[in-house]
Design a protein around this motif. Sequence first.
Motif, PDB file in Angstrom:
ATOM      1  N   ASP A  91       0.909  -1.154  -0.038  1.00 54.31           N
ATOM      2  CA  ASP A  91       0.193  -0.097   0.069  1.00 54.31           C
ATOM      3  C   ASP A  91       0.865   1.323  -0.121  1.00 54.31           C
ATOM      4  O   ASP A  91       0.540   2.360  -0.615  1.00 54.31           O
ATOM      5  N   ARG A  92       1.973   1.118   0.786  1.00 53.30           N
ATOM      6  CA  ARG A  92       2.797   2.255   0.735  1.00 53.30           C
ATOM      7  C   ARG A  92       3.388   2.548  -0.830  1.00 53.30           C
ATOM      8  O   ARG A  92       3.430   3.768  -1.022  1.00 53.30           O
ATOM      9  N   ILE A  93       3.849   1.673  -1.389  1.00 50.60           N
ATOM     10  CA  ILE A  93       4.460   1.931  -2.866  1.00 50.60           C
ATOM     11  C   ILE A  93       3.318   2.189  -3.547  1.00 50.60           C
ATOM     12  O   ILE A  93       3.295   3.301  -4.289  1.00 50.60           O
ATOM     13  N   PHE A  94       1.925   1.628  -3.420  1.00 54.88           N
ATOM     14  CA  PHE A  94       0.887   2.060  -4.258  1.00 54.88           C
ATOM     15  C   PHE A  94       0.696   3.703  -4.183  1.00 54.88           C
ATOM     16  O   PHE A  94       0.353   4.310  -5.044  1.00 54.88           O
ATOM     17  N   LEU A  95       0.370   4.189  -3.010  1.00 55.77           N
ATOM     18  CA  LEU A  95       0.046   5.348  -2.526  1.00 55.77           C
ATOM     19  C   LEU A  95       1.240   6.481  -3.138  1.00 55.77           C
ATOM     20  O   LEU A  95       0.978   7.605  -3.595  1.00 55.77           O
ATOM     21  N   PHE A  96       2.335   5.864  -2.822  1.00 62.08           N
ATOM     22  CA  PHE A  96       3.656   6.849  -3.496  1.00 62.08           C
ATOM     23  C   PHE A  96       3.463   6.925  -5.105  1.00 62.08           C
ATOM     24  O   PHE A  96       3.797   8.277  -5.361  1.00 62.08           O
ATOM     25  N   ILE A  97       2.984   5.854  -5.861  1.00 61.72           N
ATOM     26  CA  ILE A  97       2.920   6.022  -7.017  1.00 61.72           C
ATOM     27  C   ILE A  97       1.529   6.911  -7.455  1.00 61.72           C
ATOM     28  O   ILE A  97       1.679   7.819  -8.454  1.00 61.72           O
ATOM     29  N   ARG A  98       0.605   6.764  -6.602  1.00 64.92           N
ATOM     30  CA  ARG A  98      -0.505   7.554  -6.846  1.00 64.92           C
ATOM     31  C   ARG A  98      -0.494   9.051  -6.474  1.00 64.92           C
ATOM     32  O   ARG A  98      -1.067   9.999  -7.117  1.00 64.92           O
ATOM     33  N   ALA A 244      15.500  10.431  -9.366  1.00 68.31           N
ATOM     34  CA  ALA A 244      15.280  11.642  -9.181  1.00 68.31           C
ATOM     35  C   ALA A 244      14.111  12.096 -10.236  1.00 68.31           C
ATOM     36  O   ALA A 244      13.341  13.014  -9.742  1.00 68.31           O
ATOM     37  N   SER A 245      14.104  11.597 -11.310  1.00 64.75           N
ATOM     38  CA  SER A 245      13.216  12.369 -12.519  1.00 64.75           C
ATOM     39  C   SER A 245      11.589  11.516 -12.267  1.00 64.75           C
ATOM     40  O   SER A 245      10.573  12.175 -12.820  1.00 64.75           O
ATOM     41  N   PHE A 246      11.421  10.587 -11.026  1.00 65.12           N
ATOM     42  CA  PHE A 246      10.008  10.289 -10.844  1.00 65.12           C
ATOM     43  C   PHE A 246       9.351  11.230 -10.319  1.00 65.12           C
ATOM     44  O   PHE A 246       8.193  11.395 -10.663  1.00 65.12           O
TER      45      PHE A 246
END
Length: 255
Positions: A91-98, A244-246
């Motif tokens: 969920d943490r990775i999911f929210l980071f992407i969102r 960095a570019s994310f």
Amino acid sequence: MSVDNIKSPTAMEELLAGVMVDKILYDKVQLTEISGKEEDILAEENASASDKITRVLANCIISLESSVPDTKPITDNNHLKAIVKNLAMGDRIFLFIRLRVLSLDQNFVMDLQCPSDEKVPFKATVDLNTLELKKLEDKNIRTMTVPLTDGGEVVLKLATGHDEGLLSTIKNSKTRLTSGMMIRIESLNGKPASIEDVQKLSLRNRNTIRTATQKWDVGVDTTITATDPLDGKDFDTELQLMQASFFFPSEILVD
């Protein structure tokens, strides 16, 4: 107009696993876009990726909501900050992407090297809205019992932000593989597992645990298929979340 009166864009996201708070499942999060404060966090050189994700999410989650009738959303900032580390790693990775999608857009341009000639760089665009998501079938069931080949059993749990932070401190440890397995073990043969217990497991049993974890755990499939521009062949690579570019794509920077 005062900066304080400008409303930032927000988005409501359904969590892949959700989180239990006082025995109540909360499965929806309202996010607000990243500001300069979070940008500075992401640019820190000495902080771990886990720590950056924790602090950014703590700042950008403005409410945590439940599908349980008559349950009030959690909006207290201090309470939300404490809950962030209890979120499942997936969920943490999911929210980071969102957050990235909300704050910029869904298109992420990755900097890659050709597998056929690593001296040749190229760019590939990933649509973050198309990443495959894996959710818990029943978010109220937080563990899974797995039988082992020797007649014993292991109870698996969802790894959380607390576990993620622990892993970041032991990535070069001699017990790294075992520690990575341990953070997902609730109990082994009815008892809490120690490092020694998990090390003593046969390779067959350890692979049984790995396979069960991969099938059950929640997360975002961050494997990206790109095409080598030199030979036209497809290859798999990982989404570069901490590149960095994310969050700082060169395409939107102004000199």
